[in-house]
Design an enzyme around this catalytic site. Structure first.
Site, PDB file in Angstrom:
ATOM      1  N   GLY A 280      -4.725  -3.972 -11.291  1.00 35.75           N
ATOM      2  CA  GLY A 280      -4.156  -4.077  -9.954  1.00 35.75           C
ATOM      3  C   GLY A 280      -4.625  -5.300  -9.176  1.00 35.75           C
ATOM      4  O   GLY A 280      -4.682  -6.420  -9.704  1.00 35.75           O
TER       5      GLY A 280
ATOM      6  N   TYR B 115      -0.331   8.267   4.750  1.00 40.72           N
ATOM      7  CA  TYR B 115      -1.248   7.175   4.402  1.00 40.72           C
ATOM      8  C   TYR B 115      -2.075   6.723   5.608  1.00 40.72           C
ATOM      9  O   TYR B 115      -3.209   7.182   5.783  1.00 40.72           O
ATOM     10  CB  TYR B 115      -0.489   5.986   3.755  1.00 40.72           C
ATOM     11  CG  TYR B 115      -1.456   5.109   2.998  1.00 40.72           C
ATOM     12  CD1 TYR B 115      -1.583   5.197   1.620  1.00 40.72           C
ATOM     13  CD2 TYR B 115      -2.306   4.234   3.681  1.00 40.72           C
ATOM     14  CE1 TYR B 115      -2.530   4.431   0.944  1.00 40.72           C
ATOM     15  CE2 TYR B 115      -3.249   3.469   3.005  1.00 40.72           C
ATOM     16  CZ  TYR B 115      -3.347   3.568   1.645  1.00 40.72           C
ATOM     17  OH  TYR B 115      -4.291   2.819   0.987  1.00 40.72           O
TER      18      TYR B 115
ATOM     19  N   VAL C 118       3.257  -0.799  -7.279  1.00 37.69           N
ATOM     20  CA  VAL C 118       2.979   0.192  -8.312  1.00 37.69           C
ATOM     21  C   VAL C 118       1.650  -0.161  -8.974  1.00 37.69           C
ATOM     22  O   VAL C 118       1.522  -1.208  -9.607  1.00 37.69           O
ATOM     23  CB  VAL C 118       4.080   0.186  -9.394  1.00 37.69           C
ATOM     24  CG1 VAL C 118       3.790   1.247 -10.448  1.00 37.69           C
ATOM     25  CG2 VAL C 118       5.446   0.390  -8.772  1.00 37.69           C
TER      26      VAL C 118
END
Ligand code: NAD
Length: 390
Positions: A51, A233, A268
């Protein structure tokens, strides 16, 4: 071994070494092709194997020629099990870096632990003297503290339950989900895992060992996003942890090391796939941003962070001193199109309203699958060494 994807829930339990290597190569090639500014030369990346952390490491190495030490928590192959994709990514990165004459070493272990902090500091002292940048990019479901207590983070709301649409990724079905509020104890545990305490511990430990340059910069990553995701979130249990991370950035800065929060784009990754509601939002966002030609992945984001926002003259920040890499995601025209699609999205129109194929493409890429030019019928040895750990 012929390695195929084995997906369970929102993770893939296998990873493909040649595929991961190709993905790392593509990210390196992207950075090599961009114009570079000058930046740090000795960079520690905590959470460096996937990531945003991996993309940070690649960017520092290939934009600035930086020596990098990466702290990862990954598994080598064993028996019939492949290694984790973070392991293969790191093996590939070190191999490429070595071939390109760049220093790259890795510590594999729990970054929250004192032992790993000490091991890392020993390596810095031995090989680099001091570091001039620390990237803190951990995303973890749990943390064990020095007294042996294990805290688990939760992805829940704070205060009220929240109902909105979500996608069952396995069956590609859109349905309503109600996310329950976290208890006070769960919120506190989430802050322990994903908040700023461990980041502060790292900076204090580096300073105490005289392993941090006075001019060093440190950065950690956060997310804000649009209203539809806020209860889940920014205003949820993870948001409380991110508030704590932000407070840590102020404290670290006040104590003499320039610390930033970079608010990044929703993408993602192994971590974001686990959050209810967010993957559906991401797949609509991908569709809209790709149509506008503004879509970015981790590497494009980290390129902009380091070459345009952090080190190209004075840091470019908002009024709260945060770096905003979510600037393109949050553009009003992007968000109003996302909102419109969100209001009518359902299982039947997923294909027209969201970039579900793009979502899955990125998901499989995380594990080295679906990459052009990789022979997935090849019989491979899954045991690949990370050179500095061999
Ligand atoms: P990721 O899952 O892709 O990467 C997390 C990394 O942390 C991996 O390399 C993993 O091995 C490592 N790690 C986890 N636990 C560890 C431990 N105990 N010791 C050492 N390493 C450990 O996650 P990501 O999405 O790149 O997230 C990184 C940061 O970026 C997080 O703070 C996240 O909240 C933030 N962020 C993510 C997004 C998004 O959409 N993915 C958006 C904005 C901000």
């Amino acid at each position: 071994m012929i390695i195929q994807p084995k997906v369970r829930g929102f993770i893939c339990t296998t990873a493909h070494p040649a595929g991961c290597q190709a993905v790392v190569r593509q990210q390196i090639d992207y950075i090599k092709a961009q114009p570079h500014t000058d930046g740090p030369k000795k960079v520690l990346v905590i959470g460096a194997s996937m990531g945003y952390g991996l993309a940070s490491r690649i960017t520092a190495a290939y934009s600035f020629g930086a020596a990098t030490i990466g702290v990862i928590f990954d598994k080598p192959a064993g028996g019939v099990r492949t290694a984790s994709s973070g392991w293969y990514n790191t093996a590939a990165f070190e191999g490429f870096a070595q071939a390109d004459g760049l220093y790259a070493r890795t510590i594999n272990g729990d970054a929250y632990s004192q032992a790993v902090k000490e091991q890392t500091i020993d390596l810095i002292k031995k090989d680099l003297g001091k570091v001039d940048m620390v990237v803190y990019s951990l995303a973890s479901p749990r943390r064990t503290t020095a007294d042996g207590t294990t805290y688990s983070s939760v992805l829940k709301t704070v205060g009220q339950p929240y109902t909105n649409k979500t996608i069952d990724l396995k069956n590609r079905v859109v349905s309503d989900i109600t996310v329950q509020p976290a208890t006070e104890e769960e919120i506190a545990a989430t802050v322990k895992v994903m908040g700023g305490e461990d980041w502060k511990d790292w900076i204090s430990a580096l300073k105490a060992a005289d392993a941090l340059e006075d001019s060093a910069v440190t950065v950690a990553y956060s997310y804000i996003g649009p209203d539809i995701t806020h209860p889940m979130y920014a205003d949820g249990s993870i948001g409380k942890a991110k508030d704590d991370l932000f407070a840590a950035s102020r404290q670290i800065t006040a104590e003499g090391t320039q610390a930033y929060i970079s608010v990044n784009k929703a993408l993602v990754t192994q971590s974001s796939a686990a959050i209810p509601i967010v993957p559906l939002y991401i797949s609509i966002l991908y569709k809209v941003m790709k149509a506008h030609g503004t879509h970015e992945g981790c590497i494009e984001q980290m390129y902009r962070l380091m070459n345009q926002k952090l080190f190209n003259g004075a840091a470019v920040t908002d009024e709260e001193n945060r770096i905003r890499l979510d600037d393109l995601e949050m553009q009003p025209e992007i968000q109003s199109e996302v909102q419109e699609l969100w209001s009518t999205i359902a299982t039947e129109n997923l294909g027209t309203h969201a970039d579900i194929d793009g979502y899955f493409e990125d998901f499989y890429r995380l594990f080295g699958f679906g990459i052009d030019g990789v022979d997935y019928t090849a019989d491979l040895d899954p045991a690949v060494a990370i050179p500095s750990l061999a």
